[in-house]
Motif scaffolding. Sequence first.
Motif, PDB file in Angstrom:
ATOM      1  N   GLN A  90      16.680   3.888  -3.097  1.00 38.23           N
ATOM      2  CA  GLN A  90      16.452   5.281  -2.723  1.00 38.23           C
ATOM      3  C   GLN A  90      15.384   5.384  -1.644  1.00 38.23           C
ATOM      4  OE1 GLN A  90      15.627   7.900  -6.023  1.00 38.23           O
ATOM      5  NE2 GLN A  90      17.036   6.769  -7.346  1.00 38.23           N
ATOM      6  N   THR A  91      15.306   6.544  -1.008  1.00 38.69           N
ATOM      7  CA  THR A  91      14.235   6.797  -0.059  1.00 38.69           C
ATOM      8  C   THR A  91      12.945   6.960  -0.845  1.00 38.69           C
ATOM      9  OG1 THR A  91      15.770   7.916   1.392  1.00 38.69           O
ATOM     10  CG2 THR A  91      13.433   8.368   1.741  1.00 38.69           C
ATOM     11  N   ARG A  92      11.966   6.125  -0.516  1.00 37.61           N
ATOM     12  CA  ARG A  92      10.713   6.176  -1.285  1.00 37.61           C
ATOM     13  C   ARG A  92       9.507   6.037  -0.372  1.00 37.61           C
ATOM     14  NH1 ARG A  92      11.381   5.855  -6.828  1.00 37.61           N
ATOM     15  NH2 ARG A  92      13.400   5.047  -7.489  1.00 37.61           N
ATOM     16  N   LEU A  93       8.472   6.807  -0.685  1.00 35.19           N
ATOM     17  CA  LEU A  93       7.193   6.675   0.006  1.00 35.19           C
ATOM     18  C   LEU A  93       6.223   6.030  -0.987  1.00 35.19           C
ATOM     19  CD1 LEU A  93       5.525   7.280   2.547  1.00 35.19           C
ATOM     20  CD2 LEU A  93       4.842   9.417   1.465  1.00 35.19           C
ATOM     21  N   ILE A  94       5.681   4.891  -0.581  1.00 30.62           N
ATOM     22  CA  ILE A  94       4.862   4.091  -1.494  1.00 30.62           C
ATOM     23  C   ILE A  94       3.428   4.012  -0.965  1.00 30.62           C
ATOM     24  CG2 ILE A  94       4.620   1.789  -2.543  1.00 30.62           C
ATOM     25  CD1 ILE A  94       7.750   1.524  -1.880  1.00 30.62           C
ATOM     26  N   ARG A  95       2.514   4.604  -1.680  1.00 29.50           N
ATOM     27  CA  ARG A  95       1.101   4.544  -1.242  1.00 29.50           C
ATOM     28  C   ARG A  95       0.487   3.221  -1.678  1.00 29.50           C
ATOM     29  NH1 ARG A  95       0.231  10.125  -4.065  1.00 29.50           N
ATOM     30  NH2 ARG A  95       1.853   9.058  -5.237  1.00 29.50           N
ATOM     31  N   PHE A  96       0.012   2.468  -0.686  1.00 27.15           N
ATOM     32  CA  PHE A  96      -0.526   1.133  -0.924  1.00 27.15           C
ATOM     33  C   PHE A  96      -1.978   1.117  -0.457  1.00 27.15           C
ATOM     34  CE2 PHE A  96       0.762  -3.498  -1.271  1.00 27.15           C
ATOM     35  CZ  PHE A  96      -0.516  -4.016  -1.058  1.00 27.15           C
ATOM     36  N   GLY A  97      -2.911   1.063  -1.402  1.00 29.45           N
ATOM     37  CA  GLY A  97      -4.331   1.125  -1.045  1.00 29.45           C
ATOM     38  C   GLY A  97      -5.001  -0.239  -1.011  1.00 29.45           C
ATOM     39  N   TYR A  98      -6.011  -0.362  -0.166  1.00 29.04           N
ATOM     40  CA  TYR A  98      -6.812  -1.592  -0.139  1.00 29.04           C
ATOM     41  C   TYR A  98      -8.224  -1.283   0.335  1.00 29.04           C
ATOM     42  CZ  TYR A  98      -5.451  -1.821   4.860  1.00 29.04           C
ATOM     43  OH  TYR A  98      -5.238  -1.551   6.180  1.00 29.04           O
ATOM     44  N   GLY A  99      -9.138  -2.232   0.082  1.00 36.42           N
ATOM     45  CA  GLY A  99     -10.555  -1.943   0.269  1.00 36.42           C
ATOM     46  C   GLY A  99     -11.144  -2.301   1.621  1.00 36.42           C
ATOM     47  N   LEU A 100     -10.551  -3.301   2.288  1.00 34.13           N
ATOM     48  CA  LEU A 100     -11.136  -3.750   3.548  1.00 34.13           C
ATOM     49  C   LEU A 100     -10.628  -2.925   4.729  1.00 34.13           C
ATOM     50  CD1 LEU A 100     -12.077  -6.040   1.708  1.00 34.13           C
ATOM     51  CD2 LEU A 100     -11.545  -7.664   3.507  1.00 34.13           C
TER      52      LEU A 100
ATOM     53  N   GLN B 133      -8.671  -2.063   8.282  1.00 33.50           N
ATOM     54  CA  GLN B 133      -7.330  -2.359   8.780  1.00 33.50           C
ATOM     55  C   GLN B 133      -7.363  -3.669   9.566  1.00 33.50           C
ATOM     56  OE1 GLN B 133      -5.714   1.104  10.751  1.00 33.50           O
ATOM     57  NE2 GLN B 133      -3.913  -0.037  11.403  1.00 33.50           N
ATOM     58  N   ASP B 134      -8.429  -3.859  10.330  1.00 36.12           N
ATOM     59  CA  ASP B 134      -8.583  -5.074  11.121  1.00 36.12           C
ATOM     60  C   ASP B 134      -9.301  -6.140  10.287  1.00 36.12           C
ATOM     61  OD1 ASP B 134      -8.724  -6.941  13.092  1.00 36.12           O
ATOM     62  OD2 ASP B 134     -10.303  -5.941  14.233  1.00 36.12           O
TER      63      ASP B 134
ATOM     64  N   GLN C 213       0.112  -4.962   6.345  1.00 32.74           N
ATOM     65  CA  GLN C 213       1.059  -4.567   7.395  1.00 32.74           C
ATOM     66  C   GLN C 213       2.324  -5.432   7.347  1.00 32.74           C
ATOM     67  OE1 GLN C 213       0.697  -1.733   9.176  1.00 32.74           O
ATOM     68  NE2 GLN C 213       2.833  -2.206   9.684  1.00 32.74           N
ATOM     69  N   VAL C 214       2.143  -6.730   7.139  1.00 34.22           N
ATOM     70  CA  VAL C 214       3.299  -7.629   7.027  1.00 34.22           C
ATOM     71  C   VAL C 214       4.165  -7.216   5.829  1.00 34.22           C
ATOM     72  CG1 VAL C 214       3.977 -10.010   6.429  1.00 34.22           C
ATOM     73  CG2 VAL C 214       2.272  -9.606   8.224  1.00 34.22           C
ATOM     74  N   PHE C 215       3.507  -6.887   4.728  1.00 36.51           N
ATOM     75  CA  PHE C 215       4.237  -6.431   3.538  1.00 36.51           C
ATOM     76  C   PHE C 215       5.031  -5.157   3.868  1.00 36.51           C
ATOM     77  CE2 PHE C 215       4.285  -3.847  -0.424  1.00 36.51           C
ATOM     78  CZ  PHE C 215       5.111  -4.671  -1.174  1.00 36.51           C
ATOM     79  N   ALA C 216       4.370  -4.218   4.522  1.00 39.32           N
ATOM     80  CA  ALA C 216       5.013  -2.939   4.860  1.00 39.32           C
ATOM     81  C   ALA C 216       6.239  -3.171   5.747  1.00 39.32           C
ATOM     82  CB  ALA C 216       4.014  -2.024   5.568  1.00 39.32           C
TER      83      ALA C 216
ATOM     84  N   ILE D 127       6.212   1.942   3.139  1.00 36.32           N
ATOM     85  CA  ILE D 127       4.866   1.702   2.625  1.00 36.32           C
ATOM     86  C   ILE D 127       3.874   2.493   3.461  1.00 36.32           C
ATOM     87  CG2 ILE D 127       3.034  -0.032   2.311  1.00 36.32           C
ATOM     88  CD1 ILE D 127       5.285  -0.561   0.390  1.00 36.32           C
ATOM     89  N   ARG D 128       3.103   3.333   2.799  1.00 35.30           N
ATOM     90  CA  ARG D 128       2.014   4.021   3.507  1.00 35.30           C
ATOM     91  C   ARG D 128       0.734   3.276   3.174  1.00 35.30           C
ATOM     92  NH1 ARG D 128       0.405   9.846   2.296  1.00 35.30           N
ATOM     93  NH2 ARG D 128      -1.419  10.046   3.625  1.00 35.30           N
ATOM     94  N   ALA D 129       0.265   2.453   4.119  1.00 34.37           N
ATOM     95  CA  ALA D 129      -0.906   1.604   3.898  1.00 34.37           C
ATOM     96  C   ALA D 129      -2.188   2.392   4.143  1.00 34.37           C
ATOM     97  CB  ALA D 129      -0.847   0.405   4.828  1.00 34.37           C
ATOM     98  N   ILE D 130      -3.085   2.374   3.164  1.00 37.79           N
ATOM     99  CA  ILE D 130      -4.325   3.146   3.268  1.00 37.79           C
ATOM    100  C   ILE D 130      -5.503   2.227   2.958  1.00 37.79           C
ATOM    101  CG2 ILE D 130      -5.564   5.204   2.468  1.00 37.79           C
ATOM    102  CD1 ILE D 130      -2.606   6.070   1.442  1.00 37.79           C
ATOM    103  N   GLY D 131      -6.231   1.837   4.019  1.00 33.92           N
ATOM    104  CA  GLY D 131      -7.300   0.845   3.886  1.00 33.92           C
ATOM    105  C   GLY D 131      -8.685   1.454   3.793  1.00 33.92           C
ATOM    106  N   ALA D 132      -9.690   0.562   3.912  1.00 39.34           N
ATOM    107  CA  ALA D 132     -11.105   0.945   3.916  1.00 39.34           C
ATOM    108  C   ALA D 132     -11.487   1.768   2.681  1.00 39.34           C
ATOM    109  CB  ALA D 132     -11.455   1.693   5.199  1.00 39.34           C
ATOM    110  N   ALA D 133     -10.840   1.495   1.574  1.00 36.25           N
ATOM    111  CA  ALA D 133     -11.125   2.166   0.304  1.00 36.25           C
ATOM    112  C   ALA D 133     -11.012   3.688   0.397  1.00 36.25           C
ATOM    113  CB  ALA D 133     -12.502   1.761  -0.240  1.00 36.25           C
ATOM    114  N   ALA D 134     -10.167   4.171   1.323  1.00 36.94           N
ATOM    115  CA  ALA D 134      -9.993   5.623   1.466  1.00 36.94           C
ATOM    116  C   ALA D 134      -9.359   6.226   0.207  1.00 36.94           C
ATOM    117  CB  ALA D 134      -9.155   5.937   2.697  1.00 36.94           C
TER     118      ALA D 134
END
Length: 336
Positions: free
Chosen positions: A27-37, A39-40, A48-51, A64-71
Amino acid sequence: MKLKALFLAATLAAGAMAPQAQAADIQTRLIRFGYGLNQDSNQGRAVQVFADEVAKLSGGKMKIRAIGAAALGSDIQMQQALIGGAQEMMVGSTATLVGITPEMAMWDTPFLFNSGEEADKILDGRAGQMLMEKLSDKGLVGLVYWENGFRNLTNSQKPVTRVEDFGGLKLRVMQNTVFLDTFQRLGANAIPLPFSELFTALETKTVDGQENPYNTILSSKFYEVQKYLSITNHVYSPWIVTASKKWWDGLSADERDVLLKAAVVSRDFERKDTRAEADKALAQLKADGMQINEVAPAEIERMRETIKPVNEQIKQNVGPAVWQAVQNQLKAIRQG
Ligand code: TK8
């Protein structure tokens, strides 16, 4: 006209890239993927490779909606969001999971692994999988381990060359009792803090130092607020990619397959990328003004002896079965 042709070509290309995705139950899905470090960083690059891989394998349906820097919050806050179902995925340190799954403390054993390759074998093998499965009772699904890396010490006060130098240092540690115990035994004033608060804590001198792999010292710009880097390699930290079990249980088998396959691709990329970066990082940190010292093997041995009692606490956390499984597997690997 031209645009339309381009669009058509792109659609055809997407279809050609993943024919099975067209027929699959996706199905069409939006997946929020968070991380702490940032983007660079090695973490950001692998997300990004995963996305990209998820998009490719799902014919563009799973995004995949990648959201970094512990946002989206610290590791611990994101874990809670996953458990509650408010966020779908994240990557973070296994050490920050110990409060939820005590067995994860296995990976906090000081000086457990001698190399990244050794860690790969254990983490991807039976012991690593056993521990991953423990997460599912707690509302999480573990997909793969990535490399955070061997941790080294930085501080703003002095080069650390012997155990005694830890005395009086205010050191930020990860929020887990094993790390707290380890650095207290070394004589430091250990202060647990989430990673997301670390740069500011260093900048304002709330703490004198911290420990993390070279890659993170570089990507989080700790060299701007830390003068000394002492090479201790005191523990190897894995990162783990996790999903919300509440959400995962609602996915089709095909959707899970996409995520698992993409996770393996991201893992293999991440380990290579991290190791390549780590190889160059010391020279870069030196160029950025850090004063770097190696700790003599005899002093490393003294540190090892000083913190050995921590292993008892870890054994209790993980249970004799897991502890023994890891030791046996390590022995087998080392005998070749
Ligand atoms: C990032 C953390 C980080 C870890 C730490 O969210 O907390 O020091 O090494 O990588 O998980």
